[in-house]
Write an enzyme that holds these catalytic residues in place. Sequence first.
Site, PDB file in Angstrom:
ATOM      1  N   PRO A   1       5.292 -14.898 -13.954  1.00 17.14           N
ATOM      2  CA  PRO A   1       4.372 -14.579 -12.863  1.00 17.14           C
ATOM      3  C   PRO A   1       3.529 -15.791 -12.518  1.00 17.14           C
ATOM      4  O   PRO A   1       3.251 -16.623 -13.376  1.00 17.14           O
ATOM      5  CB  PRO A   1       3.508 -13.449 -13.446  1.00 17.14           C
ATOM      6  CG  PRO A   1       3.712 -13.492 -14.911  1.00 17.14           C
ATOM      7  CD  PRO A   1       4.969 -14.224 -15.206  1.00 17.14           C
ATOM      8  N   CYS A   2       3.150 -15.878 -11.266  1.00 16.57           N
ATOM      9  CA  CYS A   2       2.476 -17.099 -10.795  1.00 16.57           C
ATOM     10  C   CYS A   2       0.985 -17.095 -11.042  1.00 16.57           C
ATOM     11  O   CYS A   2       0.350 -18.134 -11.096  1.00 16.57           O
ATOM     12  CB  CYS A   2       2.759 -17.266  -9.311  1.00 16.57           C
ATOM     13  SG  CYS A   2       2.078 -18.764  -8.622  1.00 16.57           S
ATOM     14  N   GLN A   3       0.405 -15.893 -11.218  1.00 15.54           N
ATOM     15  CA  GLN A   3      -1.056 -15.868 -11.285  1.00 15.54           C
ATOM     16  C   GLN A   3      -1.567 -16.647 -12.490  1.00 15.54           C
ATOM     17  O   GLN A   3      -0.864 -16.804 -13.469  1.00 15.54           O
ATOM     18  CB  GLN A   3      -1.609 -14.432 -11.309  1.00 15.54           C
ATOM     19  CG  GLN A   3      -1.393 -13.690 -12.599  1.00 15.54           C
ATOM     20  CD  GLN A   3      -0.156 -12.802 -12.511  1.00 15.54           C
ATOM     21  OE1 GLN A   3       0.758 -13.117 -11.776  1.00 15.54           O
ATOM     22  NE2 GLN A   3      -0.152 -11.738 -13.267  1.00 15.54           N
TER      23      GLN A   3
ATOM     24  N   PHE B   1      -2.539 -19.853 -12.638  1.00 19.17           N
ATOM     25  CA  PHE B   1      -2.437 -21.308 -12.743  1.00 19.17           C
ATOM     26  C   PHE B   1      -3.794 -21.937 -12.498  1.00 19.17           C
ATOM     27  O   PHE B   1      -4.490 -21.608 -11.567  1.00 19.17           O
ATOM     28  CB  PHE B   1      -1.444 -21.860 -11.730  1.00 19.17           C
ATOM     29  CG  PHE B   1      -0.073 -21.866 -12.278  1.00 19.17           C
ATOM     30  CD1 PHE B   1       0.258 -22.713 -13.323  1.00 19.17           C
ATOM     31  CD2 PHE B   1       0.877 -21.004 -11.793  1.00 19.17           C
ATOM     32  CE1 PHE B   1       1.512 -22.701 -13.865  1.00 19.17           C
ATOM     33  CE2 PHE B   1       2.143 -20.990 -12.339  1.00 19.17           C
ATOM     34  CZ  PHE B   1       2.461 -21.836 -13.377  1.00 19.17           C
TER      35      PHE B   1
ATOM     36  N   ASN C   1       9.970 -18.706  -8.691  1.00 19.77           N
ATOM     37  CA  ASN C   1       8.564 -18.423  -8.413  1.00 19.77           C
ATOM     38  C   ASN C   1       8.333 -18.228  -6.921  1.00 19.77           C
ATOM     39  O   ASN C   1       9.248 -18.443  -6.119  1.00 19.77           O
ATOM     40  CB  ASN C   1       7.663 -19.538  -8.956  1.00 19.77           C
ATOM     41  CG  ASN C   1       6.402 -18.956  -9.564  1.00 19.77           C
ATOM     42  OD1 ASN C   1       5.639 -18.276  -8.895  1.00 19.77           O
ATOM     43  ND2 ASN C   1       6.191 -19.203 -10.851  1.00 19.77           N
TER      44      ASN C   1
END
Length: 353
Positions: free
Chosen positions: A78-80, A82, A117
Site C-alpha cells: 500500500p502506498c500510504q 510514505f 503501486n
Amino acid sequence: MNAIDLFAGCGGLSRGFMDAGFQIIVGVDNDQAALDTFARNHIGAVALKADLSNPQTFDLIRNVVSGRSIDVIIAGPPCQGFSLTGPRHFDDKRNKLYLAVFDAVKEYHPKGFIIENVPGMATLYNGQIKNEILSKFESLGYNVKCQILCAADYGVPQIRHRLIFMGVKKDIGYPHFPSALFSPANYRTCREAISDLPSRINDIGKEVDSYSSDPKTDYQKLMRKASSVLFNHVAAKHSQMVQNTIALVPEGGNYKDLPAGWGESRKFHVAWTRYHGDKPSNTIDTGHRNHFHYEYNRIPTVRENARLQSFTDDFVFLGTRTQQNRQVGNAVPPLLGYYLALSLRAIIEGGND
Ligand SMILES: C[S@@+](CC[C@H](N)C(=O)[O-])C[C@H]1O[C@@H](n2cnc3c(N)ncnc32)[C@H](O)[C@@H]1O
C-alpha cells in the site's frame, strides 16, 4: 517457476502469474477475508496471515518456502505512509512496508520482481521516493525500470493506470514492459464485459446463482471459461431517492448532470458517475458507492466489477460485501498481471515477449 506474493490481497496479481504458468508458493497479507479469497482461488499456494512490517514474518515465510528457490517476487505494497524525514528516506521505518519487499529480494535473490503501486507514487516528493526505490534495488544487483501502464491497453475493460516497477538480475537482462495490445479505438467496453449478467431489477439475486443467458461477446466467453454457476452477483438495495438520482444521470455522466438541488451530499469529481456502455469503465475503487451501472439504476455488483477487473467468473470472492468490494478494488487486474508475467518470464528465459 516459483513465485511469492507480498501484500497479496485476494491475489489478482498472482492469479495473472499463475495463468502464465508460475507456481505461487505463498501469498502474504494481514487481511483475513482477502486471504480466504486468495486460498479459495490459488490452489497449491499457502495463504499466510502476517504483518509484513514485523521482521518475524520473514521466519514464517522461510518456513513455507523451506529451501526452495524463488524465481520471482511480486508485491503490491500500500502506498500510504510514505514520508521523507532525512537523507536516508527509504530506510525511514515509516516506509517499512516497502522495506519488506526489499528485504525479501535481498534474502531470496529472485531472477526478477514486480512491484505495483498507484501512479501518484511516481511524482510523490518530486519523484524522490521512486528514484530511491530504483537505486535501492539497483544496489542489490538488479536492472530496474518503472512505467505507468494502463490496464485497458492489455484488454481489461477499464481505464486503470498503475505504476509498475520491474527488476531483473543484472546477469540475466533488462526489464522490458509488455507492448500494448489494444488502443483507445478498440478498447474493450463495459457492455462487452457485463451485458450478459442478469439485471437484478426487482430481485437482488443470490450469492450463488445461475446465468440467465448465453455469453454475447468473446470477452464474456473468456470470463466465463467453463463456469456454469454465477457467484457474487448480488445487487445493493438503494433507497428510492438514490435510485431516482441515479436515473437522472445519463450514460457517461456524473453529478454535473444533476438538476440543481439533487445529489448535494456527494459533489467530488467521481460522484454519481454512470459508466458508459460503449467505453471502458472508470477505475474500480474499493468503495464502489459512486459509480453506477451504465443501464441499471444501481451500483455494479461485485461480479460486474470483478469482470471489469478481468477476474474470470470462477474466481470467487469471500467475506462481507464490503470486504469483497475492497478486494476487487485493490487488485491488479489478472490480465495485466498475466502480460507482465509473460514479459518477465521471456526475459528470464532469454526469449522475447
Ligand atoms: C493494493 S493491495 C494488494 C493487491 C494485490 N496485489 C492484488 O493484486 O490483489 C495491498 C494489500 O496490502 C495489505 N497490507 C497492508 N498492510 C500490510 C501489512 N502491514 N502486512 C501485510 N499486508 C498488509 C492489505 O491488506 C492489502 O490487501
